[in-house]
Design a protein around this motif. Structure first.
Motif, PDB file in Angstrom:
ATOM      1  N   GLU A 158     -38.843 -32.193 -32.430  1.00  0.00           N
ATOM      2  CA  GLU A 158     -38.052 -33.383 -32.779  1.00  0.00           C
ATOM      3  C   GLU A 158     -36.782 -32.975 -33.522  1.00  0.00           C
ATOM      4  OE1 GLU A 158     -38.434 -36.410 -31.679  1.00  0.00           O
ATOM      5  OE2 GLU A 158     -40.173 -35.615 -30.582  1.00  0.00           O
ATOM      6  N   ASP A 159     -36.939 -31.984 -34.396  1.00  0.00           N
ATOM      7  CA  ASP A 159     -35.817 -31.512 -35.188  1.00  0.00           C
ATOM      8  C   ASP A 159     -34.734 -30.892 -34.292  1.00  0.00           C
ATOM      9  OD1 ASP A 159     -34.755 -30.969 -37.824  1.00  0.00           O
ATOM     10  OD2 ASP A 159     -35.028 -28.865 -37.285  1.00  0.00           O
ATOM     11  N   VAL A 160     -35.170 -30.090 -33.323  1.00  0.00           N
ATOM     12  CA  VAL A 160     -34.232 -29.455 -32.377  1.00  0.00           C
ATOM     13  C   VAL A 160     -33.454 -30.533 -31.621  1.00  0.00           C
ATOM     14  CG1 VAL A 160     -34.170 -28.190 -30.160  1.00  0.00           C
ATOM     15  CG2 VAL A 160     -35.419 -27.240 -32.101  1.00  0.00           C
ATOM     16  N   LYS A 161     -34.172 -31.570 -31.176  1.00  0.00           N
ATOM     17  CA  LYS A 161     -33.501 -32.635 -30.406  1.00  0.00           C
ATOM     18  C   LYS A 161     -32.510 -33.412 -31.266  1.00  0.00           C
ATOM     19  CE  LYS A 161     -37.028 -34.645 -28.528  1.00  0.00           C
ATOM     20  NZ  LYS A 161     -37.874 -35.517 -27.712  1.00  0.00           N
ATOM     21  N   ARG A 162     -32.915 -33.672 -32.525  1.00  0.00           N
ATOM     22  CA  ARG A 162     -32.040 -34.420 -33.434  1.00  0.00           C
ATOM     23  C   ARG A 162     -30.767 -33.619 -33.726  1.00  0.00           C
ATOM     24  NH1 ARG A 162     -35.921 -35.592 -37.034  1.00  0.00           N
ATOM     25  NH2 ARG A 162     -35.292 -33.884 -38.386  1.00  0.00           N
ATOM     26  N   ARG A 163     -30.948 -32.291 -33.922  1.00  0.00           N
ATOM     27  CA  ARG A 163     -29.810 -31.420 -34.212  1.00  0.00           C
ATOM     28  C   ARG A 163     -28.862 -31.388 -33.010  1.00  0.00           C
ATOM     29  NH1 ARG A 163     -29.827 -26.978 -37.794  1.00  0.00           N
ATOM     30  NH2 ARG A 163     -31.462 -27.959 -38.987  1.00  0.00           N
ATOM     31  N   ASP A 164     -29.428 -31.332 -31.794  1.00  0.00           N
ATOM     32  CA  ASP A 164     -28.597 -31.331 -30.571  1.00  0.00           C
ATOM     33  C   ASP A 164     -27.760 -32.602 -30.499  1.00  0.00           C
ATOM     34  OD1 ASP A 164     -29.744 -28.984 -29.800  1.00  0.00           O
ATOM     35  OD2 ASP A 164     -30.791 -29.783 -28.038  1.00  0.00           O
ATOM     36  N   GLU A 165     -28.416 -33.731 -30.767  1.00  0.00           N
ATOM     37  CA  GLU A 165     -27.690 -35.012 -30.677  1.00  0.00           C
ATOM     38  C   GLU A 165     -26.512 -35.020 -31.637  1.00  0.00           C
ATOM     39  OE1 GLU A 165     -30.549 -38.148 -31.316  1.00  0.00           O
ATOM     40  OE2 GLU A 165     -31.579 -37.504 -29.473  1.00  0.00           O
ATOM     41  N   ARG A 166     -26.782 -34.523 -32.866  1.00  0.00           N
ATOM     42  CA  ARG A 166     -25.716 -34.530 -33.868  1.00  0.00           C
ATOM     43  C   ARG A 166     -24.583 -33.578 -33.457  1.00  0.00           C
ATOM     44  NH1 ARG A 166     -28.460 -33.807 -39.454  1.00  0.00           N
ATOM     45  NH2 ARG A 166     -29.503 -35.797 -39.220  1.00  0.00           N
ATOM     46  N   ASP A 167     -24.949 -32.379 -32.958  1.00  0.00           N
ATOM     47  CA  ASP A 167     -23.930 -31.382 -32.595  1.00  0.00           C
ATOM     48  C   ASP A 167     -23.131 -31.806 -31.365  1.00  0.00           C
ATOM     49  OD1 ASP A 167     -24.718 -29.746 -34.686  1.00  0.00           O
ATOM     50  OD2 ASP A 167     -25.954 -28.423 -33.452  1.00  0.00           O
ATOM     51  N   MET A 168     -23.810 -32.425 -30.400  1.00  0.00           N
ATOM     52  CA  MET A 168     -23.121 -32.764 -29.143  1.00  0.00           C
ATOM     53  C   MET A 168     -22.432 -34.119 -29.233  1.00  0.00           C
ATOM     54  SD  MET A 168     -25.935 -31.525 -26.384  1.00  0.00           S
ATOM     55  CE  MET A 168     -26.632 -29.884 -26.439  1.00  0.00           C
ATOM     56  N   GLY A 169     -22.900 -34.964 -30.169  1.00  0.00           N
ATOM     57  CA  GLY A 169     -22.408 -36.337 -30.216  1.00  0.00           C
ATOM     58  C   GLY A 169     -21.250 -36.564 -31.161  1.00  0.00           C
ATOM     59  N   ARG A 170     -20.882 -35.552 -31.973  1.00  0.00           N
ATOM     60  CA  ARG A 170     -19.808 -35.834 -32.931  1.00  0.00           C
ATOM     61  C   ARG A 170     -18.456 -35.891 -32.216  1.00  0.00           C
ATOM     62  NH1 ARG A 170     -21.040 -30.334 -35.201  1.00  0.00           N
ATOM     63  NH2 ARG A 170     -19.760 -29.021 -33.889  1.00  0.00           N
ATOM     64  N   THR A 171     -17.506 -36.612 -32.834  1.00  0.00           N
ATOM     65  CA  THR A 171     -16.200 -36.811 -32.207  1.00  0.00           C
ATOM     66  C   THR A 171     -15.344 -35.555 -32.333  1.00  0.00           C
ATOM     67  OG1 THR A 171     -16.426 -38.875 -33.422  1.00  0.00           O
ATOM     68  CG2 THR A 171     -14.539 -38.691 -31.968  1.00  0.00           C
ATOM     69  N   ASP A 172     -15.381 -34.926 -33.520  1.00  0.00           N
ATOM     70  CA  ASP A 172     -14.543 -33.742 -33.729  1.00  0.00           C
ATOM     71  C   ASP A 172     -15.293 -32.493 -33.267  1.00  0.00           C
ATOM     72  OD1 ASP A 172     -12.858 -31.758 -34.557  1.00  0.00           O
ATOM     73  OD2 ASP A 172     -12.706 -32.423 -36.628  1.00  0.00           O
ATOM     74  N   SER A 173     -14.735 -31.797 -32.291  1.00  0.00           N
ATOM     75  CA  SER A 173     -15.276 -30.521 -31.800  1.00  0.00           C
ATOM     76  C   SER A 173     -16.763 -30.563 -31.453  1.00  0.00           C
ATOM     77  CB  SER A 173     -15.051 -29.404 -32.835  1.00  0.00           C
ATOM     78  OG  SER A 173     -13.807 -29.494 -33.448  1.00  0.00           O
ATOM     79  N   PRO A 174     -17.173 -31.464 -30.568  1.00  0.00           N
ATOM     80  CA  PRO A 174     -18.597 -31.489 -30.208  1.00  0.00           C
ATOM     81  C   PRO A 174     -19.002 -30.214 -29.463  1.00  0.00           C
ATOM     82  CG  PRO A 174     -17.330 -32.867 -28.708  1.00  0.00           C
ATOM     83  CD  PRO A 174     -16.378 -32.423 -29.788  1.00  0.00           C
ATOM     84  N   LEU A 175     -20.292 -29.912 -29.533  1.00  0.00           N
ATOM     85  CA  LEU A 175     -20.809 -28.749 -28.808  1.00  0.00           C
ATOM     86  C   LEU A 175     -20.733 -29.000 -27.313  1.00  0.00           C
ATOM     87  CD1 LEU A 175     -22.471 -26.093 -28.512  1.00  0.00           C
ATOM     88  CD2 LEU A 175     -24.526 -27.498 -28.766  1.00  0.00           C
ATOM     89  N   LYS A 176     -19.999 -28.143 -26.605  1.00  0.00           N
ATOM     90  CA  LYS A 176     -19.968 -28.189 -25.138  1.00  0.00           C
ATOM     91  C   LYS A 176     -19.424 -26.853 -24.643  1.00  0.00           C
ATOM     92  CE  LYS A 176     -15.370 -30.132 -24.775  1.00  0.00           C
ATOM     93  NZ  LYS A 176     -14.548 -31.263 -24.711  1.00  0.00           N
ATOM     94  N   PRO A 177     -19.758 -26.470 -23.412  1.00  0.00           N
ATOM     95  CA  PRO A 177     -19.249 -25.182 -22.926  1.00  0.00           C
ATOM     96  C   PRO A 177     -17.752 -25.251 -22.670  1.00  0.00           C
ATOM     97  CG  PRO A 177     -20.915 -26.112 -21.409  1.00  0.00           C
ATOM     98  CD  PRO A 177     -20.631 -27.150 -22.437  1.00  0.00           C
ATOM     99  N   ALA A 178     -17.014 -24.183 -23.022  1.00  0.00           N
ATOM    100  CA  ALA A 178     -15.604 -24.098 -22.634  1.00  0.00           C
ATOM    101  C   ALA A 178     -15.576 -23.984 -21.112  1.00  0.00           C
ATOM    102  CB  ALA A 178     -14.976 -22.857 -23.277  1.00  0.00           C
ATOM    103  N   GLU A 179     -14.480 -24.448 -20.509  1.00  0.00           N
ATOM    104  CA  GLU A 179     -14.421 -24.404 -19.038  1.00  0.00           C
ATOM    105  C   GLU A 179     -14.545 -22.994 -18.487  1.00  0.00           C
ATOM    106  OE1 GLU A 179     -11.025 -26.458 -17.426  1.00  0.00           O
ATOM    107  OE2 GLU A 179     -11.747 -28.327 -18.347  1.00  0.00           O
TER     108      GLU A 179
END
Ligand code: DC
Length: 210
Positions: A158-179
């Motif tokens: 649950e913790d891993v999923k919550r952390r992913d949501e926070r990292d990928m969902g933020r507006t400034d510099s969200p986690l995503k692969p560079a092209e």
């Protein structure tokens, strides 16, 4: 040479980054520790985690030479770090430090969430290391058990999923692969195999630049 390594928590990017840095004699910075050090300074001083100006002032005091992984790896520090990591002025203060580190000779390996996309978009080699949430939770669980601790797999998952949501969902510099990042999915690949693959990509980049 700058090598950027991004990916979600517990995907194996830290291990990969350290091995690459050792192999090529480059400096290594785990940028997550800069967010953690800022959070720890706030917690230690009893300051709030929701005041951006205070958090930015703490971020500016972070000393890259004094980052202690053992102390900073505590769970509550990670939780606090992911809260202040959404603040644009904290991110820009830490980003300046990280960019200065990236210029160190003969080369630097930086791992985090936004290295290839925002901190060092010019890096000639970028990796995006990922694995399923189940595999990452299991790895974290095994690490704790091997270290003699006790752990609850479901809570970690649950913790891993919550952390992913926070990292990928933020507006400034969200986690995503560079092209232009190479994707390394370690769900079914050992860290050793991922390292060998990464090494062949770095070697190819170095011979292109030679
Ligand atoms: O990788 P870690 O668990 O040590 O990271 C701690 C927090 O810092 C995590 O919630 C994501 C954030 N972080 C970030 O926003 N950008 C980075 N480059 C590195 C970490």
């Amino acid at each position: 040479m700058i090598i950027a390594i991004d990916g979600p928590a517990a995907a194996g990017k830290g291990t990969l980054a350290r091995r690459i840095a050792e192999t090529y004699g480059y400096h290594h910075l785990d940028t997550g520790l800069t967010y953690r050090a800022t959070a720890k300074a706030l917690l230690d001083a009893g300051l709030p985690l929701d005041n951006e100006a205070i958090a930015e002032a703490m971020a500016r005091k972070v000393d890259l030479a004094g980052l202690d992984r053992t102390v900073l790896s505590r769970h509550e520090i990670g939780e606090a770090a992911s809260k202040i990591a959404v603040m644009p002025s904290v991110r820009s203060a830490l980003r300046e430090m990280q960019q200065e580190f990236a210029r160190r000779e003969p080369g630097a390996v930086l791992d985090g969430r936004d290295i290839g996309t925002v901190v060092c978009p010019e890096a000639p080699v970028k990796f995006y290391v990922t694995a399923s949430a189940e595999v990452r939770a299991k790895r974290r669980y095994d690490e704790i058990i091997e270290a003699g601790g006790s752990a609850d797999y479901d809570a970690i998952f649950e913790d891993v999923k919550r952390r992913d949501e926070r990292d990928m969902g933020r507006t400034d510099s969200p986690l995503k692969p560079a092209e232009d990042a190479y994707l390394l999915d370690t769900s079914e690949m050992s860290i050793e195999a991922a390292f060998q693959k990464a090494k062949s990509i770095v070697d190819a980049a170095l011979s292109r630049n030679a």
